[in-house]
Design an enzyme around this catalytic site. Structure first.
Site, PDB file in Angstrom:
ATOM      1  NE  ARG A  46     -38.519 -28.122  22.073  1.00 50.91           N
ATOM      2  CZ  ARG A  46     -37.727 -29.025  22.506  1.00 50.91           C
ATOM      3  NH1 ARG A  46     -36.628 -29.013  22.641  1.00 50.91           N
ATOM      4  NH2 ARG A  46     -38.258 -30.264  22.715  1.00 50.91           N
ATOM      5  N   GLY A  47     -39.788 -27.904  25.760  1.00 45.48           N
ATOM      6  CA  GLY A  47     -39.460 -28.985  26.432  1.00 45.48           C
ATOM      7  C   GLY A  47     -39.815 -29.147  27.710  1.00 45.48           C
ATOM      8  CD  GLN A 194     -41.022 -29.461  18.125  1.00 44.15           C
ATOM      9  OE1 GLN A 194     -40.990 -29.828  16.921  1.00 44.15           O
ATOM     10  NE2 GLN A 194     -41.682 -28.932  18.679  1.00 44.15           N
ATOM     11  CG  ASP A 235     -44.859 -32.425  26.355  1.00 43.19           C
ATOM     12  OD1 ASP A 235     -44.410 -33.395  25.387  1.00 43.19           O
ATOM     13  OD2 ASP A 235     -44.129 -31.494  26.498  1.00 43.19           O
ATOM     14  CE  LYS A 245     -44.282 -31.307  20.210  1.00 49.03           C
ATOM     15  NZ  LYS A 245     -45.109 -30.177  20.526  1.00 49.03           N
TER      16      LYS A 245
HETATM   17  C1  LIG Z   1     -38.046 -33.855  27.648  1.00 46.66           C
HETATM   18  S1  LIG Z   1     -39.727 -33.350  27.584  1.00 46.66           S
HETATM   19  C2  LIG Z   1     -39.748 -32.820  25.818  1.00 46.66           C
HETATM   20  C3  LIG Z   1     -41.226 -32.991  24.838  1.00 46.66           C
HETATM   21  O1  LIG Z   1     -41.509 -31.389  24.812  1.00 46.66           O
HETATM   22  C4  LIG Z   1     -41.775 -31.455  23.616  1.00 46.66           C
HETATM   23  O2  LIG Z   1     -42.749 -30.548  23.215  1.00 46.66           O
HETATM   24  P1  LIG Z   1     -42.392 -28.903  22.527  1.00 46.66           P
HETATM   25  O3  LIG Z   1     -41.184 -28.940  21.852  1.00 46.66           O
HETATM   26  O4  LIG Z   1     -43.715 -28.778  22.149  1.00 46.66           O
HETATM   27  O5  LIG Z   1     -42.013 -28.508  23.748  1.00 46.66           O
HETATM   28  C5  LIG Z   1     -42.070 -32.760  23.031  1.00 46.66           C
HETATM   29  O6  LIG Z   1     -43.238 -33.441  23.286  1.00 46.66           O
HETATM   30  C6  LIG Z   1     -41.053 -33.575  23.778  1.00 46.66           C
HETATM   31  O7  LIG Z   1     -40.922 -34.968  23.825  1.00 46.66           O
END
Ligand SMILES: CSC[C@H]1O[C@H](OP(=O)(O)O)[C@H](O)[C@@H]1O
EC number: 5.3.1.23
Length: 339
Positions: A46-47, A194, A235, A245
């Site tokens: 993720r990320g 997270q 994102d 997020k």
């Molecule tokens: C370096 S961007 C990371 C960004 O992605 C995360 O979302 P997720 O854990 O649902 O993929 C979150 O929004 C982070 O800021």
């Protein structure tokens, strides 16, 4: 591959299973595109930048699988897998970007074996470039963090959200590498945690002082003057605001009220000038992520739940966007955001 969040290995796409952290550090190998799609949907990987790399390696995996079928159906099979990868999660623009970067080249190559080789080479290059970009973001952003500062962050925008190093945490790592004394407050980031499970884990491993708080405590610490600045990831950065997020908007509004600098760290691949935030599908995830905790029901069965994974923050609440080419302070006029 040592030091990377996601990588290619014989037989498929290797990745750290982030759902098991902080208690267990294990990796999985996705030998089919379907399994990689599940890994993306379950947030094993993720990320935003890491999703871009996953999309790119996903096309290399699709090509490798399609080579075992008739050459006549090679491109059609890869395109079908590309569609499945693109739709695995809708909000982070990087996933579709990573898929499209490699798919475009594959569709131009008539020879299936050559296309498969090209796809893997491009995916590896994209993964390497992502780490290099994160380090550039870090070096451009380190200057905004004063020596002795306490920085609040939300979710995980660290090495686990990228190929390596991280975006928001990359800026913090670069400031520490420059010799600054930095403390971090990581918001746990309900419902998938997270911030506590991943950000606190990353920073503790780097011996960077980190304290985890519940999300609703952030405003109180800002009111008490215990937060010097905020840095988060992104994102999708649209022409009129950015997605990150869920909870990011809440922090941005509170930071503005308390006159605390609020920065976003993100690569150019996260920018999407073609869209307003109003045009973006905001991922809504399943009920149980909110209605249960460690297997214990926390919401009555007949009570509805809302579970948006992201929210949108307008640019007027953002002090600057830290990128691999510098800090954007006037996003409405920046060429990366003019459609
Ligand atoms: C370096 S961007 C990371 C960004 O992605 C995360 O979302 P997720 O854990 O649902 O993929 C979150 O929004 C982070 O800021």
């Amino acid at each position: 591959m040592e030091g990377r969040t996601i990588w290619w290995e014989e037989g498929g796409v290797g990745l750290i299973d982030q759902t098991l952290l902080p208690g267990r550090y294990e990796h999985v190998v996705c030998t089919t595109v379907r399994r990689l799609v599940v890994a993306i949907q379950r947030l094993e990987v993720r990320g935003a930048p890491a999703l871009g790399v996953a999309g790119a390696y996903g096309i290399a995996l699709a090509c490798s699988m399609a080579l075992q079928e008739s050459p006549d159906t090679f491109h059609q099979s890869v395109q079908q897998d590309a569609a499945a990868l693109r739709s695995a999660r809708p909000t982070a623009v990087n996933l579709a970007w990573g898929v499209d970067q490699v798919l475009a080249a594959v569709m131009e190559e008539d020879n299936p074996a050559a296309a498969a080789h090209l796809a893997l080479r491009l995916a590896e290059a994209l993964a390497d470039e992502d780490e290099a970009i994160c380090r550039l973001i870090g070096s451009h952003g380190a200057g905004i963090i004063p020596d002795g500062a306490t920085v609040l962050t939300h979710c995980n925008a660290g090495a686990l959200a990228c190929s390596a190093w991280g975006t928001a945490l990359g800026v913090i790592r670069s400031a520490v590498a420059d010799g600054k004394d930095v403390s971090v407050i990581s918001c746990e980031t309900r419902p998938l945690l997270q911030g506590s499970r991943l950000t606190a884990w990353e920073l503790a491993r780097d011996a960077i002082p980190v304290t985890t708080i519940i999300d609703s405590q952030a405003a109180y610490l800002m009111q008490k003057g215990e937060v010097d600045l905020i840095i988060v990831g992104a994102d999708r950065i649209c022409r009129d605001g950015l997605f990150n997020k869920i909870g990011t908007y809440m922090h941005a509004v509170t930071a503005r009220y308390h006159q605390i600098p609020f920065y976003v760290a993100a690569p150019k691949s996260t920018f999407d000038p073609s869209r307003s935030v109003l045009d973006v599908i905001v991922e809504e995830r399943e009920r149980d992520e909110v209605a249960a905790f460690c297997g214990v029901r926390t919401v009555p069965d007949d009570v509805p739940v809302r579970n948006y994974a992201f929210d949108a923050t307008p640019f007027d609440l953002v002090s600057g966007i830290i990128t691999e080419e510098g800090i954007i302070t006037r996003p409405y006029e920046h060429p990366w955001l003019v459609p």
